[in-house]
Design a protein around this motif. Structure first.
Motif, PDB file in Angstrom:
ATOM      1  N   LEU A   1       0.825  -1.206   0.000  1.00  0.00           N
ATOM      2  CA  LEU A   1       0.000   0.000   0.000  1.00  0.00           C
ATOM      3  C   LEU A   1       0.862   1.260   0.000  1.00  0.00           C
ATOM      4  CD1 LEU A   1      -2.793  -1.032   2.551  1.00  0.00           C
ATOM      5  CD2 LEU A   1      -2.996  -0.839   0.059  1.00  0.00           C
ATOM      6  N   ASN A   2       1.959   1.230   0.765  1.00  0.00           N
ATOM      7  CA  ASN A   2       2.852   2.394   0.809  1.00  0.00           C
ATOM      8  C   ASN A   2       3.471   2.689  -0.559  1.00  0.00           C
ATOM      9  OD1 ASN A   2       2.348   2.513   3.540  1.00  0.00           O
ATOM     10  ND2 ASN A   2       4.254   1.486   4.142  1.00  0.00           N
ATOM     11  N   ALA A   3       3.697   1.620  -1.340  1.00  0.00           N
ATOM     12  CA  ALA A   3       4.338   1.797  -2.650  1.00  0.00           C
ATOM     13  C   ALA A   3       3.493   2.620  -3.620  1.00  0.00           C
ATOM     14  CB  ALA A   3       4.638   0.421  -3.250  1.00  0.00           C
ATOM     15  N   PHE A   4       2.185   2.704  -3.386  1.00  0.00           N
ATOM     16  CA  PHE A   4       1.326   3.520  -4.240  1.00  0.00           C
ATOM     17  C   PHE A   4       1.531   5.014  -4.000  1.00  0.00           C
ATOM     18  CE2 PHE A   4      -1.073  -0.475  -4.297  1.00  0.00           C
ATOM     19  CZ  PHE A   4      -1.318  -0.601  -5.656  1.00  0.00           C
ATOM     20  N   PHE A   5       2.130   5.390  -2.862  1.00  0.00           N
ATOM     21  CA  PHE A   5       2.225   6.817  -2.525  1.00  0.00           C
ATOM     22  C   PHE A   5       3.669   7.285  -2.302  1.00  0.00           C
ATOM     23  CE2 PHE A   5      -1.796   5.115  -0.953  1.00  0.00           C
ATOM     24  CZ  PHE A   5      -2.708   5.953  -1.574  1.00  0.00           C
ATOM     25  N   LEU A   6       4.625   6.368  -2.106  1.00  0.00           N
ATOM     26  CA  LEU A   6       6.003   6.759  -1.826  1.00  0.00           C
ATOM     27  C   LEU A   6       6.942   6.237  -2.901  1.00  0.00           C
ATOM     28  CD1 LEU A   6       6.186   5.959   2.019  1.00  0.00           C
ATOM     29  CD2 LEU A   6       5.870   8.208   0.950  1.00  0.00           C
ATOM     30  N   GLU A   7       8.124   6.851  -2.959  1.00  0.00           N
ATOM     31  CA  GLU A   7       9.159   6.373  -3.864  1.00  0.00           C
ATOM     32  C   GLU A   7       9.530   4.943  -3.485  1.00  0.00           C
ATOM     33  OE1 GLU A   7      10.223   7.900  -6.432  1.00  0.00           O
ATOM     34  OE2 GLU A   7       9.230   9.836  -6.084  1.00  0.00           O
ATOM     35  N   TRP A   8       9.860   4.156  -4.522  1.00  0.00           N
ATOM     36  CA  TRP A   8      10.100   2.737  -4.294  1.00  0.00           C
ATOM     37  C   TRP A   8      11.267   2.470  -3.357  1.00  0.00           C
ATOM     38  CZ3 TRP A   8      14.683   0.377  -5.368  1.00  0.00           C
ATOM     39  CH2 TRP A   8      15.580   1.079  -6.187  1.00  0.00           C
ATOM     40  N   TYR A   9      12.327   3.329  -3.457  1.00  0.00           N
ATOM     41  CA  TYR A   9      13.513   3.076  -2.645  1.00  0.00           C
ATOM     42  C   TYR A   9      13.223   3.324  -1.152  1.00  0.00           C
ATOM     43  CZ  TYR A   9      13.968   8.156  -3.177  1.00  0.00           C
ATOM     44  OH  TYR A   9      13.731   9.502  -3.204  1.00  0.00           O
ATOM     45  N   ILE A  10      12.300   4.276  -0.849  1.00  0.00           N
ATOM     46  CA  ILE A  10      11.933   4.512   0.558  1.00  0.00           C
ATOM     47  C   ILE A  10      11.195   3.294   1.113  1.00  0.00           C
ATOM     48  CG2 ILE A  10      10.533   5.905   2.117  1.00  0.00           C
ATOM     49  CD1 ILE A  10      11.024   8.292   0.314  1.00  0.00           C
ATOM     50  N   VAL A  11      10.238   2.821   0.308  1.00  0.00           N
ATOM     51  CA  VAL A  11       9.462   1.651   0.742  1.00  0.00           C
ATOM     52  C   VAL A  11      10.371   0.435   0.879  1.00  0.00           C
ATOM     53  CG1 VAL A  11       7.593   0.081   0.140  1.00  0.00           C
ATOM     54  CG2 VAL A  11       7.372   2.526  -0.333  1.00  0.00           C
ATOM     55  N   ALA A  12      11.248   0.228  -0.108  1.00  0.00           N
ATOM     56  CA  ALA A  12      12.125  -0.945  -0.093  1.00  0.00           C
ATOM     57  C   ALA A  12      13.096  -0.891   1.084  1.00  0.00           C
ATOM     58  CB  ALA A  12      12.889  -1.037  -1.407  1.00  0.00           C
ATOM     59  N   SER A  13      13.662   0.304   1.342  1.00  0.00           N
ATOM     60  CA  SER A  13      14.627   0.436   2.441  1.00  0.00           C
ATOM     61  C   SER A  13      13.973   0.157   3.795  1.00  0.00           C
ATOM     62  CB  SER A  13      15.231   1.843   2.439  1.00  0.00           C
ATOM     63  OG  SER A  13      15.903   2.094   1.225  1.00  0.00           O
ATOM     64  N   CYS A  14      12.794   0.764   3.994  1.00  0.00           N
ATOM     65  CA  CYS A  14      12.108   0.566   5.282  1.00  0.00           C
ATOM     66  C   CYS A  14      11.658  -0.883   5.446  1.00  0.00           C
ATOM     67  CB  CYS A  14      10.911   1.507   5.386  1.00  0.00           C
ATOM     68  SG  CYS A  14      11.379   3.265   5.522  1.00  0.00           S
ATOM     69  N   PHE A  15      11.161  -1.484   4.345  1.00  0.00           N
ATOM     70  CA  PHE A  15      10.704  -2.867   4.421  1.00  0.00           C
ATOM     71  C   PHE A  15      11.884  -3.799   4.691  1.00  0.00           C
ATOM     72  CE2 PHE A  15       9.514  -6.924   2.364  1.00  0.00           C
ATOM     73  CZ  PHE A  15       8.396  -7.219   3.121  1.00  0.00           C
ATOM     74  N   ALA A  16      13.014  -3.549   4.043  1.00  0.00           N
ATOM     75  CA  ALA A  16      14.206  -4.378   4.253  1.00  0.00           C
ATOM     76  C   ALA A  16      14.705  -4.272   5.700  1.00  0.00           C
ATOM     77  CB  ALA A  16      15.307  -3.964   3.279  1.00  0.00           C
ATOM     78  N   LEU A  17      14.695  -3.028   6.244  1.00  0.00           N
ATOM     79  CA  LEU A  17      15.118  -2.834   7.635  1.00  0.00           C
ATOM     80  C   LEU A  17      14.164  -3.556   8.591  1.00  0.00           C
ATOM     81  CD1 LEU A  17      16.940  -1.508   9.741  1.00  0.00           C
ATOM     82  CD2 LEU A  17      15.499   0.550   9.609  1.00  0.00           C
ATOM     83  N   LEU A  18      12.875  -3.494   8.273  1.00  0.00           N
ATOM     84  CA  LEU A  18      11.888  -4.137   9.125  1.00  0.00           C
ATOM     85  C   LEU A  18      12.069  -5.658   9.124  1.00  0.00           C
ATOM     86  CD1 LEU A  18       9.494  -3.500  10.930  1.00  0.00           C
ATOM     87  CD2 LEU A  18       7.995  -3.671   8.949  1.00  0.00           C
ATOM     88  N   ILE A  19      12.273  -6.241   7.940  1.00  0.00           N
ATOM     89  CA  ILE A  19      12.484  -7.692   7.846  1.00  0.00           C
ATOM     90  C   ILE A  19      13.781  -8.094   8.550  1.00  0.00           C
ATOM     91  CG2 ILE A  19      12.871  -9.626   6.280  1.00  0.00           C
ATOM     92  CD1 ILE A  19      10.010  -8.629   6.372  1.00  0.00           C
TER      93      ILE A  19
END
Length: 597
Positions: free
Chosen positions: A51-69
């Motif tokens: 859902l975040n990817a629809f509103f934010l730049e992909w690298y922000i979403v990917a970085s936060c998701f990677a840190l979370l995992i």
């Protein structure tokens, strides 16, 4: 210059071992909660990232998701280490990991709130609110760890009202949004704290239940062993007596039989006392009595045991003692009996010395201290703290053959506390022991000077009072009547028997009696209580004959109930000859005195 090592900064030097254990237990419980929620949590954060990817730049979403995992996987690894390595360094590492996980979760929501459209704001709020609720419900076992997780989310929510300020929105909108955020955080914080308290209470309850179950198991095992020991003596000797030939001396068998029966009674009394103490229904009943005489009476009872073991038993008053006062004689006897029994049990050579001293004295009360000193094996310092705990026992390997329920000293401590005193022990391994208990005496009277008094031996307590007196014994059990007659008839009583309340009333209507011993629980026909009421309400010659309850209803509230309805006395089963004769003597003297007046 003092050097501080990095490791010392990670420690809690003031934490006790118990507190440290509690903290790591809480972290372990939170780890278990997170592990059970791992799959559903990953699905939720993955859906959130989409859902975040629809509103934010992909690298922000990917970085936060990677840190979370990464934090999730690292936490699983740290929790595995925690099973074998409970160190403060690992503790702080876990808290830092949870903080980074919370930060990775909160950052996309912050970006969407400040840069997104209305839909983005709604998703951001939903993510933040859902994250806080998740922590409040699923976690909250250990507050610092949970706070580390929600701190980035809380800071993000507190920053939300800044956005309308930057945009120059209306003041009312700014104030209302600020209030909304604070109310939401306040509600979630209260839910978070309440859930933490609930989990702690639940853990304490479960731990208490576990300990109670373990204590129950230990208690049942101990009772099974201790009860079977005297029962073995009773059953075995009884069978042996059945094979006795005419003229054979059975005095030794009778002695063993009596000793086994008395041991069984003491065990039952301990269990009853423990149940009353735990229920908070144990009461102290002071009565006027001679202080030194009561203690001397207890000494008399233990003289045969000391003679049998070749021990010397001495009693000394120290200083000046009040002659009499108001105190619970039964409980003082019980406390001293427990200490004497232990002293004799653990002493194989030498002596047991009892000293009585008045430690405090005022016009209204006095503190009497009784010490029991033995020359036995002594007790190791590290074991002394366990003695007054329930089921506390000495090391059985070192004290082979020493038996007991582990309740006597614990009950003595409770009784002493209820009587306004304390219990203490002083001992060294191989040098004997001194156990001390104290109790308060109200309204102490004239003092007597210190002197060594010889032990008094019990004679026939009834004297000539029983000779020729007619007694009606009412009990539905033939064995109980037989035992009572064996004790009563040698004293001169003429004993008649009735096996029911109805039969007793018929006999009382025809014959005259001086005393009635009445069983209470008689399931066939009318019971003892109804028999007593009908007797007192009748106009028969025996309507005013003194009645003594002779019953196995041995609780204090039951005794009060019988006396409250007008019964003249109370004797508990199993019958103690001395106590029975004392009660009969009291009732007969009271009745004779009232008739004289």
């Amino acid at each position: 210059m003092i050097k501080i090592s990095p490791e010392s900064l990670l420690n809690y030097p003031t934490r006790s071992a118990e507190e440290t254990e509690r903290i790591f237990d809480e972290v372990t419980r939170e780890a278990q909660a997170l592990d059970s929620d791992f799959v559903s949590r990953l699905c939720s954060v993955t859906l959130g990232a989409i859902l975040n990817a629809f509103f934010l730049e992909w690298y922000i979403v990917a970085s936060c998701f990677a840190l979370l995992i990464a934090t999730e996987l690292l936490l699983k690894l740290e929790f595995q280490w925690l099973k074998n390595h409970r160190t403060w360094r690992l503790y702080w590492s876990i808290n830092l990991t949870t903080f980074l996980g919370g930060l990775a979760f909160a950052l996309p929501a912050a970006f969407m709130w400040f840069d997104g459209a209305i839909a983005a704001k709604l998703i951001a709020l939903a993510n933040l609110f859902g994250g806080l609720v998740h922590v409040a419900i699923v976690r909250a076992s250990h507050l610092p760890m949970s706070v580390a997780t929600i701190l980035p989310m809380v800071l993000t929510m507190l920053a939300l009202p800044i956005e309308p300020v930057v945009r120059g929105e209306d003041t009312i909108l700014i104030v209302s949004s600020t209030i909304t955020v604070l109310v939401t955080l306040g509600y979630l914080t209260s839910a978070f704290v309440a859930n933490n308290k609930t989990k702690k209470t639940l853990v304490e309850a479960l731990e208490g239940a576990r300990m109670a179950d373990a204590a129950k198991t230990q208690f049942l095992a101990s009772m099974s062993h201790e009860i079977r020991t005297p029962l073995n003596g009773i059953v075995g000797i009884t069978q042996s007596i059945g094979d006795v030939k005419t003229g054979e001396d059975i005095s030794e068998k009778v002695r063993v039989l009596s000793q086994s029966a008395r041991s069984l009674v003491l065990i039952v009394d301990d269990v009853l006392d423990l149940s009353k103490i735990e229920a908070g229904k144990f009461e102290i009943n002071p009565a006027r009595a001679q202080i030194f005489d009561e203690i001397s009476d207890v000494i008399d009872l233990y003289i045969p045991q000391t003679l049998e073991k070749g021990l010397k038993l001495d009693l000394f008053p120290i200083g000046e003692l009040p002659q009499a006062g108001d105190f619970d004689t039964l409980r003082v006897r019980q406390c001293l009996g427990n200490l004497l029994s232990n002293a004799i049990k653990f002493t194989s050579l030498g002596s047991v010395t009892v000293k009585v001293e008045c430690k405090e004295r005022s016009e209204n009360d006095a503190l009497i201290e009784v010490s029991v000193q033995d020359t036995g094996c002594g007790i190791e310092q590290e074991l002394q703290g366990e003695l007054f705990k329930r089921f506390g026992r000495l090391n059985e390997a070192q004290h082979k053959g020493i038996k007991g329920t582990g309740l006597g000293l614990a009950i003595t401590k409770e009784l002493a506390n209820l009587m306004g005193g304390t219990v203490a022990v002083s001992s060294r391994k191989g040098s004997g022991s001194t156990f001390t208990f104290s109790f308060r005496v109200n309204d102490p009277s004239t003092r007597i000077k210190s002197t060594t008094l010889p032990p008094r031996y019990h004679q026939d307590l009834l004297g000539d009072n029983a000779s020729g007196k007619r007694l009606l014994l009412v009990d539905d059990t033939a064995t109980n009547r037989y035992v009572a007659k064996l004790l009563l008839e040698p004293s001169g009583f003429v004993v008649s028997e009735a096996e029911s309340g109805e039969e007793a009333l018929e006999m009382l209507a025809k014959e005259s009696f001086d005393l009635i011993l009445l069983d209470i629980r008689m399931p066939e026909g009318i019971d003892g209580m109804e028999t007593f009421r009908r007797l007192r309400a009748s106009r028969m010659p025996n309507a005013d004959t003194p009645v003594v309850a002779l019953t196995a209803d041995a609780l204090e509230n039951q005794k009060r109930e019988f006396l409250a309805i007008g019964m003249d006395g109370y004797i508990a089963k199993p019958i103690d000859k001395r106590l029975m004769f004392e009660e009969i003597q009291r009732v007969l003297e009271t009745t004779q005195s009232s008739r004289t007046i």
